[in-house]
Write an enzyme that holds these catalytic residues in place. Structure first.
Site, short mmCIF file in Angstrom:
data_model
loop_
_atom_site.label_atom_id
_atom_site.label_comp_id
_atom_site.label_asym_id
_atom_site.label_seq_id
_atom_site.Cartn_x
_atom_site.Cartn_y
_atom_site.Cartn_z
N ASP A 96 6.73 49.07 50.59
CA ASP A 96 5.67 49.75 49.81
C ASP A 96 6.26 50.08 48.44
O ASP A 96 7.30 50.74 48.36
CB ASP A 96 5.30 51.03 50.60
CG ASP A 96 4.15 51.81 49.99
OD1 ASP A 96 3.59 51.39 48.97
OD2 ASP A 96 3.81 52.86 50.57
N HIS A 158 6.41 59.16 52.16
CA HIS A 158 6.13 59.10 53.61
C HIS A 158 7.11 58.20 54.33
O HIS A 158 7.64 57.25 53.75
CB HIS A 158 4.71 58.59 53.82
CG HIS A 158 4.41 57.33 53.02
ND1 HIS A 158 4.57 56.08 53.54
CD2 HIS A 158 4.01 57.16 51.73
CE1 HIS A 158 4.27 55.18 52.60
NE2 HIS A 158 3.94 55.81 51.49
N HIS A 166 1.97 55.38 57.19
CA HIS A 166 2.30 56.79 56.93
C HIS A 166 2.79 57.46 58.20
O HIS A 166 2.02 57.72 59.11
CB HIS A 166 1.09 57.54 56.37
CG HIS A 166 0.80 57.19 54.94
ND1 HIS A 166 -0.27 56.42 54.57
CD2 HIS A 166 1.46 57.48 53.81
CE1 HIS A 166 -0.24 56.26 53.25
NE2 HIS A 166 0.79 56.89 52.76
N GLU A 282 7.13 53.92 42.71
CA GLU A 282 7.43 54.01 44.15
C GLU A 282 8.39 52.91 44.60
O GLU A 282 8.29 51.77 44.16
CB GLU A 282 6.13 53.88 44.96
CG GLU A 282 6.33 53.89 46.47
CD GLU A 282 5.02 53.85 47.25
OE1 GLU A 282 4.02 53.36 46.71
OE2 GLU A 282 5.03 54.32 48.40
CO CO Z 1 3.36 54.67 49.61
#
Ligand code: CO
Length: 297
Positions: A96, A158, A166, A282
């Site tokens: 991610d 997460h 998540h 991220e």
């Molecule tokens: Co994310």
């Protein structure tokens, strides 16, 4: 973590990174958001992965969860501050990653984008075995405040698990006391959001992202083919765009019925106040035996 899992995590991370970098180069004024999102999802498949969640690209005050509808013709515009969020899975193991692109002519969003990137770097430098999620959140908050912006406090990083985008722990973007500690073998995403406003988002607008959270209690009256298509995603988030081979009316009815049964959850766009700009950066990390490995770097 067994070898197969780690290999898949590394491959998913590599593909996610390639997608993110393609997006960074190709998000330009006049390009449609849907073209970018569809191209990203095609790239994932071509490289031996699949979307872990629908590719998303949120402009300006929208922090997250903007996903094109099947006929979305919205284009990026000069002056936009554009997030792009890519999730890839390989055999269920997820990478991610997200970045933000400054489409202003004078580079006015670059300090904001750099604040979120610096916060992510500070967070990565803080993560270690036994460190609490709150200490990582504090590093994020400190970095963003020092740059003159606010972190978004009701969005978090997460944990990641097989087929699950998540999981625990939540990694806050501010210095919350307590919370879980990082342990060896954990895979997780850290995603600082920096903004020019107060730092709180709300759900606003029509959802294009959904997730099947449990099998339907009553499958009677539901379109079988569509239902099996939905279930083939194994509980990962999905987009209305995924189901264009089905009749739109059938998709709407099925989604509504599943939502009423509590089987399908909707994720509308998450939006700051009008006029506020939001940047996000991220990465997915693996805390291995030799320390932190950034899987999407
Ligand atoms: Co994310």
């Amino acid at each position: 973590m067994d070898e197969h899992a780690l290999e898949c995590y590394r491959k998913a991370g590599r593909i996610a990174k390639e997608c993110r970098e393609w997006a960074r180069e190709n998000i330009r004024p006049g390009v449609t958001i849907r073209y970018v999102l569809e191209t990203l999802e095609t790239m994932m498949a071509e490289r031996g992965g699949a979307p872990a969640f629908p590719a998303q690209s949120s402009r300006n005050s929208i922090a997250a969860h903007y996903c094109s509808s099947p006929d979305d013709e919205t284009t990026y515009e000069v002056g936009d501050c554009v997030k792009v969020d890519c999730g890839v899975h390989v055999d269920g193991y997820i990478g991610d990653t997200a970045c933000t692109v400054d489409l202003s002519e004078d580079g006015r969003w670059t300090p904001l984008i750099e604040a979120s990137a610096a916060a992510l770097a500070a967070a990565i430098a803080t993560v270690d075995e036994g460190v609490s999620v709150g200490e990582v959140g504090a590093a994020i908050e400190r970095t963003i405040l020092a740059a003159g912006f606010e972190p978004i406090r009701n969005l978090t990083g997460h944990g990641l698990d097989r087929w699950k985008v998540h999981t625990a722990p939540q990694i806050p973007n501010y210095g919350e006391r307590g919370g879980g500690r990082f342990h060896r073998g954990a895979v997780f995403a850290i995603e600082p959001f920096a903004c020019t406003g107060r730092g709180y988002i709300k759900e606003r607008g029509k959802a294009e992202v959904f997730m099947l959270v449990r099998p339907p209690r009553k499958a009677k009256g539901l379109d079988r083919e569509l239902l099996s298509d939905i279930q083939s995603w194994r509980g990962l988030p999905i987009a209305r765009r995924y189901f264009t081979r089905h009749e739109p009316r059938v998709v709407e009815e099925t989604f509504s019925k599943l939502a009423r049964q509590g089987s399908l959850v909707r994720y509308p766009p998450l939006v700051e106040e009008e006029g506020v700009m939001v940047a996000q950066t991220e990465h997915t990390l693996f805390l291995g035996p030799d320390g932190v490995e950034v899987l999407t770097a």
